[in-house]
Design an enzyme around this catalytic site. Structure first.
Site, PDB file in Angstrom:
ATOM      1  N   CYS A  16       0.614   2.469   8.989  1.00  0.00           N
ATOM      2  CA  CYS A  16       1.437   1.442   8.381  1.00  0.00           C
ATOM      3  C   CYS A  16       0.782   0.053   8.296  1.00  0.00           C
ATOM      4  O   CYS A  16       0.563  -0.605   9.300  1.00  0.00           O
ATOM      5  CB  CYS A  16       2.681   1.365   9.252  1.00  0.00           C
ATOM      6  SG  CYS A  16       4.063   0.606   8.489  1.00  0.00           S
ATOM      7  N   GLU A  55       0.813  -1.208   0.000  1.00  0.00           N
ATOM      8  CA  GLU A  55       0.000   0.000   0.000  1.00  0.00           C
ATOM      9  C   GLU A  55       0.846   1.257   0.000  1.00  0.00           C
ATOM     10  O   GLU A  55       2.004   1.249   0.415  1.00  0.00           O
ATOM     11  CB  GLU A  55      -0.953  -0.022   1.195  1.00  0.00           C
ATOM     12  CG  GLU A  55      -0.249  -0.341   2.488  1.00  0.00           C
ATOM     13  CD  GLU A  55      -1.215  -0.545   3.646  1.00  0.00           C
ATOM     14  OE1 GLU A  55      -2.083  -1.429   3.556  1.00  0.00           O
ATOM     15  OE2 GLU A  55      -1.081   0.171   4.638  1.00  0.00           O
TER      16      GLU A  55
HETATM   17  N1  SAH Z   1      10.043   0.649   9.491  1.00  0.00           N
HETATM   18  C1  SAH Z   1      10.199   2.060   9.444  1.00  0.00           C
HETATM   19  C2  SAH Z   1       9.229   2.754   8.518  1.00  0.00           C
HETATM   20  C3  SAH Z   1       7.800   2.294   8.493  1.00  0.00           C
HETATM   21  S1  SAH Z   1       6.727   2.749   9.809  1.00  0.00           S
HETATM   22  C4  SAH Z   1      10.156   2.650  10.821  1.00  0.00           C
HETATM   23  O1  SAH Z   1       9.943   1.912  11.761  1.00  0.00           O
HETATM   24  O2  SAH Z   1      10.394   3.839  10.970  1.00  0.00           O
HETATM   25  C5  SAH Z   1       6.483   4.478   9.663  1.00  0.00           C
HETATM   26  C6  SAH Z   1       6.109   5.127  10.990  1.00  0.00           C
HETATM   27  O3  SAH Z   1       4.758   4.817  11.351  1.00  0.00           O
HETATM   28  C7  SAH Z   1       6.992   4.660  12.126  1.00  0.00           C
HETATM   29  O4  SAH Z   1       7.377   5.731  12.942  1.00  0.00           O
HETATM   30  C8  SAH Z   1       6.050   3.730  12.844  1.00  0.00           C
HETATM   31  O5  SAH Z   1       6.471   3.523  14.150  1.00  0.00           O
HETATM   32  C9  SAH Z   1       4.725   4.441  12.712  1.00  0.00           C
HETATM   33  N2  SAH Z   1       3.550   3.625  12.993  1.00  0.00           N
HETATM   34  C10 SAH Z   1       3.373   2.314  12.803  1.00  0.00           C
HETATM   35  N3  SAH Z   1       2.171   1.910  13.219  1.00  0.00           N
HETATM   36  C11 SAH Z   1       1.552   2.999  13.700  1.00  0.00           C
HETATM   37  C12 SAH Z   1       0.269   3.248  14.293  1.00  0.00           C
HETATM   38  N4  SAH Z   1      -0.607   2.262  14.454  1.00  0.00           N
HETATM   39  N5  SAH Z   1      -0.038   4.508  14.665  1.00  0.00           N
HETATM   40  C13 SAH Z   1       0.841   5.511  14.488  1.00  0.00           C
HETATM   41  N6  SAH Z   1       2.059   5.347  13.927  1.00  0.00           N
HETATM   42  C14 SAH Z   1       2.411   4.112  13.551  1.00  0.00           C
END
Ligand code: SAH
Length: 338
Positions: free
Chosen positions: A330, A89
């Protein structure tokens, strides 16, 4: 092979290897990334023999949009199907500077952060550079928009697919092509320290964002499995090293989760760790994920947390919840459509 996998240098080397003139690579590059043709036969100035050679050796792979969801705030989420039927996505964000695309780097993710939907299913495979490039081209075409900035924050851990992500950055930054400004590209990592150091040595002007999400080692280990391999204080040390070496500001992402990491003492620990460093805090309201027993902090707690950091002179913003109604966090859309 998908021609979008090639960097400009690789394309040039290939053309030289088949006794073509060097200028052909610029021509092809412009057809792909400026005129955005979808077949080699449209590259009419190349002549029939070269077109036939390209057709025999390469494909021009756009992605197939399966679902498009638009939130009331303008955030658009697209579910794409890859050639092997896997799904990924992308999220299109419309901000003051134009359209920005949140790009996925893997099918699934192995990092296993407990708050994240992507981590609920193991990584199936890495994405090729061309599949990341296609996310931009396909979204531009599908929505008839121009994308001017890219955040590498979709499904997957970019530093777990290092070389493909690096080539992707080179391809989209290349002049006479998409030419997305290097300072308009942000890469976000959960904190794979050796790769942060390697990335530092690349000397690129790409923005680095670190998903910190905790103010101490124990809480970070609870939230993010990766913290066992690369502990909190080592991560902080590597951020300092990166700041010293690059002289560039680093973004710290911090999801505010109710009673997990959103207490006043968390804010004060962060101040002690980051005061006087060239970092920028992005406080993110937690976007609830089905099956995960975590909750967003209240509005008051969020505001209070923000105020404490701000008052201490930390550069901080609270990200407005975006795309909540379309499950834009994400990996949320992908797991619903597996
Ligand atoms: N793997 C990388 C990039 C992908 S996640 C990383 O960890 O940075 C991108 C961002 O979205 C990250 O900061 C992650 O922690 C955040 N994220 C993931 N799930 C989330 C959620 N349910 N609510 C808010 N932010 C979230």
């Amino acid at each position: 092979m998908n021609i979008f996998d090639l960097t400009f240098e690789q394309l040039t080397d290939y053309l030289l290897s088949i006794q073509q003139k060097k200028y052909r690579s610029t021509q092809i590059w412009e057809f792909l990334y400026r005129h955005r043709v979808q077949s080699f036969s449209e590259m009419y100035t190349l002549g029939a023999p070269l077109i036939a050679t390209l057709e025999a050796n390469f494909t021009i792979d756009y992605l197939q949009p399966l679902k498009t969801l638009t939130d009331s705030d303008g955030t658009i989420k697209i579910l794409y199907q890859l050639n092997d039927q896997q799904k990924i996505e992308c999220v299109v964000l419309n901000n003051a500077y134009g359209y920005s695309l949140c790009v996925s780097t893997q099918v699934g993710c192995n990092m296993g952060c407990i708050f994240c939907a992507s981590g609920q299913h193991k990584k199936i495979r890495d994405l090729q550079s061309g599949e990341m490039v296609s996310q931009i081209l396909s979204s531009q075409k599908h929505l008839n928009i121009d994308i001017r900035s890219v955040v590498i924050m979709g499904i997957g851990e970019p530093f777990d697919n290092y070389q493909n992500v690096l080539n992707f950055i080179k391809i989209i930054n290349q002049p006479k092509g998409l030419e997305i400004g290097i300072r308009h590209i942000t890469i976000s990592t959960c904190g794979i320290i050796p790769k942060i150091k390697q990335f530092m040595q690349e000397n690129l002007q790409v923005n680095l964002a670190i998903s910190l999400h905790a103010s101490d080692d124990k809480t970070r280990t609870y939230l993010m499995k990766i913290n066992q391999a690369y502990p909190f204080l080592d991560l902080i040390a590597s951020i300092k090293e990166y700041l010293d070496f690059t002289k560039r500001r680093v973004t710290i992402e911090y999801i505010l989760i109710d009673h997990v990491n959103d207490q006043e003492e968390d804010a004060h620990r962060l101040i002690n760790l980051f005061k006087n460093l060239n970092v920028y805090f992005n406080l993110i309201p937690y976007n609830p994920v089905t099956g995960v027993n975590l909750h967003p902090s209240t509005r008051e707690t969020r505001q209070n947390f923000f105020n404490i950091l701000k008052k201490a002179g930390i550069d901080v913003t609270i990200r407005n919840p975006q795309g909540e109604n379309i499950e834009a966090a994400c990996g949320q859309l992908r797991i619903k459509n597996l």
